[in-house]
Enzyme design. Structure first.
Site, PDB file in Angstrom:
ATOM      1  N   ASN A  74     -46.643 -19.021  18.840  1.00  0.00           N
ATOM      2  CA  ASN A  74     -47.936 -18.511  19.313  1.00  0.00           C
ATOM      3  C   ASN A  74     -48.832 -18.045  18.157  1.00  0.00           C
ATOM      4  O   ASN A  74     -49.828 -17.371  18.372  1.00  0.00           O
ATOM      5  CB  ASN A  74     -47.724 -17.359  20.308  1.00  0.00           C
ATOM      6  N   GLU A  93     -48.305 -10.093  17.317  1.00  0.00           N
ATOM      7  CA  GLU A  93     -48.531 -11.047  18.396  1.00  0.00           C
ATOM      8  C   GLU A  93     -50.033 -11.255  18.617  1.00  0.00           C
ATOM      9  O   GLU A  93     -50.845 -10.464  18.107  1.00  0.00           O
ATOM     10  CB  GLU A  93     -47.875 -10.504  19.685  1.00  0.00           C
ATOM     11  N   HIS A 135     -47.926 -15.992  15.678  1.00  0.00           N
ATOM     12  CA  HIS A 135     -47.673 -14.645  15.126  1.00  0.00           C
ATOM     13  C   HIS A 135     -47.157 -14.726  13.686  1.00  0.00           C
ATOM     14  O   HIS A 135     -46.553 -15.712  13.271  1.00  0.00           O
ATOM     15  CB  HIS A 135     -46.746 -13.816  16.024  1.00  0.00           C
ATOM     16  N   ASP A 173     -40.144  -6.988   9.444  1.00  0.00           N
ATOM     17  CA  ASP A 173     -39.991  -6.406  10.780  1.00  0.00           C
ATOM     18  C   ASP A 173     -38.529  -6.146  11.131  1.00  0.00           C
ATOM     19  O   ASP A 173     -37.617  -6.641  10.470  1.00  0.00           O
ATOM     20  CB  ASP A 173     -40.641  -7.322  11.835  1.00  0.00           C
TER      21      ASP A 173
END
Ligand code: F6R
Length: 266
Positions: A139, A146, A141, A67
């Site tokens: 979380n 996400e 990811h 990313d």
């Protein structure tokens, strides 16, 4: 999933380095998928040490990072391109043009969409990813996929969650522009890799690790998609593994796997 629990974060980095070197040794033109963030820094340090001591060469390796932030230049202090150059690429013999990080500086949606499509095409042209290194967000990811990301998603523009923006705030100076958008490989892209190795260390990751390994397959925990991968290895330190209900079972499995490797089936 193969779940490996090691005493310390250092052991996790050494284990991951062994896996990377094994792939490089096994392939004529290895293709690595790489991650940024705090977790793989120790892995990259170890790879640099092994390169310097001539245990490995990256001359024939191609890499694809997961990313990149949208809207900042490659040369920006906080870009993932800068991170990779600093922690790995500039210190090894990989050919710069064989290192790929999504091109995300543009603020134009059409240009970014094309860049995402081109990234997918480049991975295909390279023959696919042999080993994808991953970290995990608080979380759940992976990459910047996400919660609620589709398990079929490909490289695309993704809006970061509030939790991710807060977690990454530490890297940006007070008042400095902090991107809220990223170009990220999709979960489908990650699942296409021949093998994945997810590294997680520290107590803060324990909840996400539990949801990934023992929770239901759910878009609320993107990393749970790795349950669908036939060659997913999750390598954890004791703290990251601390909430796993079947911790002893995973350790037992690993012991049995080692014994089998040595020809002992007792
Ligand atoms: C970064 C990436 C992210 C990180 C995750 C964990 O390329 O893919 O998914 O792996 O945010 O980051 P750290 O290791 O900083 O906790």
């Amino acid at each position: 999933m193969q779940v490996i629990i090691l005493p310390s974060a250092r052991d996790v980095a050494l284990y991951a380095a062994d896996c990377v070197v094994d792939v490089i040794d096994a392939r004529t033109n290895p293709v690595l998928g790489l991650a940024t963030g705090s977790t793989p820094i120790a892995l990259y340090k170890e790879l640099v040490v092994r390169y310097q001591s001539k245990q490995v060469s990256f001359r024939h390796t191609t890499s694809f990072n997961l990313d990149e932030y949208i809207g900042i230049a490659d040369s920006h202090e906080q870009s993932y391109r800068t991170f990779m150059n600093r922690h790995l690429f500039d210190a090894i013999d990989i050919i710069a043009t064989n290192t790929h990080v999504p091109l995300a500086e543009s603020q134009d949606a059409g240009t970014l969409k094309k860049s995402a499509q081109d990234y997918e095409a480049s991975i295909q042209q390279a023959g696919g990813i042999d080993l994808q290194i991953l970290g995990i967000g608080l979380n759940g990811h992976i990459g910047f996929n996400e919660p609620t990301s589709s398990f079929a998603s490909r490289t695309r523009i993704k809006t970061l969650s509030e939790s991710t923006v807060i977690a990454n705030k530490r890297f940006f100076k007070d008042g400095e522009f902090q991107p809220h958008l990223a170009l990220t490989m999709g979960i489908g892209t990650i699942l296409d890799s021949n093998a994945v190795l997810l590294m997680a260390t520290g107590k803060a990751k324990a909840e996400a690790v539990k949801a990934m390994i023992e929770g239901p397959l759910s878009a609320m925990c993107p990393a749970s998609a790795l349950q669908l991968h036939e060659a997913a290895t999750i390598v954890l330190d004791e703290e990251a593994a601390s909430l796993l209900a079947l911790k002893e079972y995973y350790q037992w499995c690993e012991q049995k796997r080692q014994q089998l490797h040595e020809g002992n089936v007792s």
